[in-house]
Write an enzyme that holds these catalytic residues in place. Structure first.
Site, short mmCIF file in Angstrom:
data_model
loop_
_atom_site.label_atom_id
_atom_site.label_comp_id
_atom_site.label_asym_id
_atom_site.label_seq_id
_atom_site.Cartn_x
_atom_site.Cartn_y
_atom_site.Cartn_z
N ASP A 46 0.84 -1.19 0.00
CA ASP A 46 0.00 0.00 0.00
C ASP A 46 0.88 1.25 0.00
OD1 ASP A 46 -2.95 1.04 0.69
OD2 ASP A 46 -1.49 2.24 1.81
N TYR A 51 3.24 9.67 -0.54
CA TYR A 51 4.33 9.09 0.27
C TYR A 51 5.70 9.27 -0.41
CZ TYR A 51 0.37 6.52 2.40
OH TYR A 51 -0.82 6.16 2.99
N LYS A 76 -2.54 5.84 -4.44
CA LYS A 76 -3.63 6.80 -4.17
C LYS A 76 -3.37 8.13 -4.87
CE LYS A 76 -3.63 4.74 0.43
NZ LYS A 76 -2.20 4.58 0.81
N HIS A 109 -7.42 9.63 -2.03
CA HIS A 109 -6.77 9.55 -0.72
C HIS A 109 -7.62 10.19 0.39
CE1 HIS A 109 -2.39 9.18 0.92
NE2 HIS A 109 -3.26 8.92 1.88
N LEU A 193 -2.05 -0.47 14.02
CA LEU A 193 -1.46 -0.56 15.37
C LEU A 193 -1.60 0.79 16.08
CD1 LEU A 193 1.83 -2.41 14.32
CD2 LEU A 193 -0.26 -3.45 15.26
N LYS A 233 3.04 -1.07 8.95
CA LYS A 233 4.31 -0.57 8.44
C LYS A 233 5.42 -0.83 9.45
CE LYS A 233 7.30 3.03 8.87
NZ LYS A 233 7.74 3.82 10.03
N SER A 234 6.57 -1.28 8.95
CA SER A 234 7.76 -1.35 9.78
C SER A 234 8.96 -1.42 8.86
CB SER A 234 7.74 -2.60 10.68
OG SER A 234 8.95 -2.66 11.40
N VAL A 235 10.09 -0.87 9.30
CA VAL A 235 11.31 -1.05 8.51
C VAL A 235 12.25 -2.02 9.21
CG1 VAL A 235 11.29 1.18 7.32
CG2 VAL A 235 12.35 1.02 9.58
N ASN A 243 5.05 -9.32 12.28
CA ASN A 243 3.70 -8.86 11.93
C ASN A 243 2.96 -9.82 11.01
OD1 ASN A 243 4.15 -6.63 13.53
ND2 ASN A 243 4.56 -5.22 11.85
P1 NAD Z 1 0.85 1.41 11.92
O1 NAD Z 1 -0.32 1.32 12.83
O2 NAD Z 1 1.10 0.32 10.94
O3 NAD Z 1 2.09 1.61 12.86
C1 NAD Z 1 3.39 1.68 12.36
C2 NAD Z 1 4.35 1.92 13.51
O4 NAD Z 1 4.12 0.95 14.55
C3 NAD Z 1 5.79 1.71 13.06
O5 NAD Z 1 6.35 2.92 12.64
C4 NAD Z 1 6.45 1.16 14.31
O6 NAD Z 1 6.87 2.25 15.09
C5 NAD Z 1 5.35 0.45 15.02
N1 NAD Z 1 5.39 -1.02 14.82
C6 NAD Z 1 5.16 -1.74 13.68
N2 NAD Z 1 5.26 -3.06 13.92
C7 NAD Z 1 5.54 -3.18 15.24
C8 NAD Z 1 5.75 -4.29 16.10
N3 NAD Z 1 5.67 -5.54 15.64
N4 NAD Z 1 6.02 -4.04 17.40
C9 NAD Z 1 6.10 -2.78 17.88
N5 NAD Z 1 5.89 -1.69 17.12
C10 NAD Z 1 5.63 -1.88 15.82
O7 NAD Z 1 0.76 2.83 11.22
P2 NAD Z 1 0.84 3.45 9.78
O8 NAD Z 1 2.12 3.24 9.11
O9 NAD Z 1 0.36 4.85 9.95
O10 NAD Z 1 -0.31 2.65 8.97
C11 NAD Z 1 -0.05 1.53 8.15
C12 NAD Z 1 -0.28 1.88 6.70
O11 NAD Z 1 -1.59 2.41 6.51
C13 NAD Z 1 0.62 2.99 6.17
O12 NAD Z 1 1.96 2.59 5.97
C14 NAD Z 1 -0.12 3.38 4.93
O13 NAD Z 1 0.12 2.43 3.90
C15 NAD Z 1 -1.56 3.32 5.41
N6 NAD Z 1 -2.07 4.65 5.85
C16 NAD Z 1 -3.04 5.24 5.10
C17 NAD Z 1 -3.55 6.48 5.45
C18 NAD Z 1 -4.63 7.09 4.63
O14 NAD Z 1 -4.97 8.26 4.83
N7 NAD Z 1 -5.21 6.37 3.70
C19 NAD Z 1 -3.05 7.14 6.58
C20 NAD Z 1 -2.05 6.52 7.33
C21 NAD Z 1 -1.59 5.27 6.98
#
Ligand code: NAD
Length: 278
Positions: A46, A51, A76, A109, A193, A233-235, A243
């Protein structure tokens, strides 16, 4: 095998219920993160024009040696490109950046009700063109409230295949999810999350302890049991693997309910009725 279920969208296309989100991954880290995710078994990505990392997502997929048809890619429309001619150019630009001749899913979006004279319907009708010409296998929206969806229903032909909205244990979005279920619109839960905010919750920690899983795994499994599509999301390589490792257990109905009961209607992101950033 990861055992990721597919969800059938309202147009018959299938989407993996679990994937990888790349919001806030800097472009120079994106190719490596997506490659790691592909190695770990993720097949759904996604991204978004906003981005700034579509090119890197596309190049990681192209270099993976997997066939394009094995991967589901969403991108998007940028908030500055809602006018039909701009949307057409932006869609061409996204395909070019990704290096593909189609995307699996293309979304508006944000509805931006305070911009473009509130006319997100003209934008939606432009996405219908991309669906009809086959360059977007499915089309949908993001951050749409029921009243925005109702307008699309009344003024356009195609029902969005998905609505991507913020959902996590502190924001369960029962009203929007209920509306989407009634209208065969699949829900994608962004920030599943809560960007990490829900992971220290004692109820979630207690449940995680009982299943021998981490809080992140329990929260992601909660989304899966509720039927939403998620892409955390995670790097961090270990977290990317953690996950996706959620397809060997199920939460009881009671545990799903106790997590849902944590709802506080608390957003981590903007309110779609007010958000107007271009
Ligand atoms: P998320 O809820 O996936 O949280 C990501 C954060 O959680 C990471 O940066 C990390 O700090 C932590 N994390 C991830 N895995 C973990 C683990 N196993 N243990 C502990 N901490 C962990 O938040 P996000 O990135 O905002 O949302 C996911 C995806 O949703 C985005 O990457 C994007 O693709 C989408 N998104 C869309 C919109 C929209 O407006 N459509 C807005 C925000 C995000």
């Amino acid at each position: 095998m990861t055992g990721i279920p597919n969800i059938m969208l309202n147009n018959g296309q299938r989407i993996p219920q679990f994937g990888f989100g790349v919001f806030l991954i800097p472009p120079d880290e994106t190719e490596a993160a997506v490659s790691r995710a592909l190695e770990a078994g993720y097949r759904h990505f996604d991204t978004a024009e906003m981005y700034g990392n579509e090119a890197e997502v596309g190049s990681a997929i192209s270099k993976s040696g997997l066939s394009r048809s094995e991967i589901f890619v969403t991108t998007k429309l940028g908030n500055g490109a809602h006018r039909p001619d701009d949307a057409r150019q932006a869609f061409d630009g996204s395909l070019k950046a990704l290096g593909f001749d189609y995307v699996d899913l293309f979304l508006i979006h944000w509805p931006l009700p305070a911009r473009y004279e509130g006319d997100f319907v003209a934008t939606w009708k432009t996405l219908e063109e991309f669906y009809r010409d086959g360059r977007s296998r499915s089309i949908g929206v993001s951050n749409f409230q029921p009243h925005h969806l109702r307008r699309l229903h009344q003024e356009s032909e195609i029902t969005p295949a998905v609505n991507q909205i913020e959902v996590h244990p502190y924001l369960t979005q029962d009203d929007v999810r209920g509306f989407c279920a009634e209208h065969q619109i699949a829900v994608e839960a962004w920030s599943p999350l809560g960007r990490g905010t829900v992971l220290g919750d004692p109820t979630i920690a207690d449940i995680a302890g009982r299943y021998g899983k981490t809080p992140a795994q329990v929260v992601l499994r909660w989304h899966i049991e509720r039927g939403d599509i998620v892409f955390p999301k995670s790097v961090t390589p270990a977290r990317i693997r953690e996950n996706i490792d959620i397809f060997d257990f199920e939460l009881s109905g009671e545990d799903v309910e106790s997590i849902s009961a944590l709802n506080r209607n608390e957003r981590t992101g903007p309110d779609p009725d007010k958000f107007d950033m271009i």
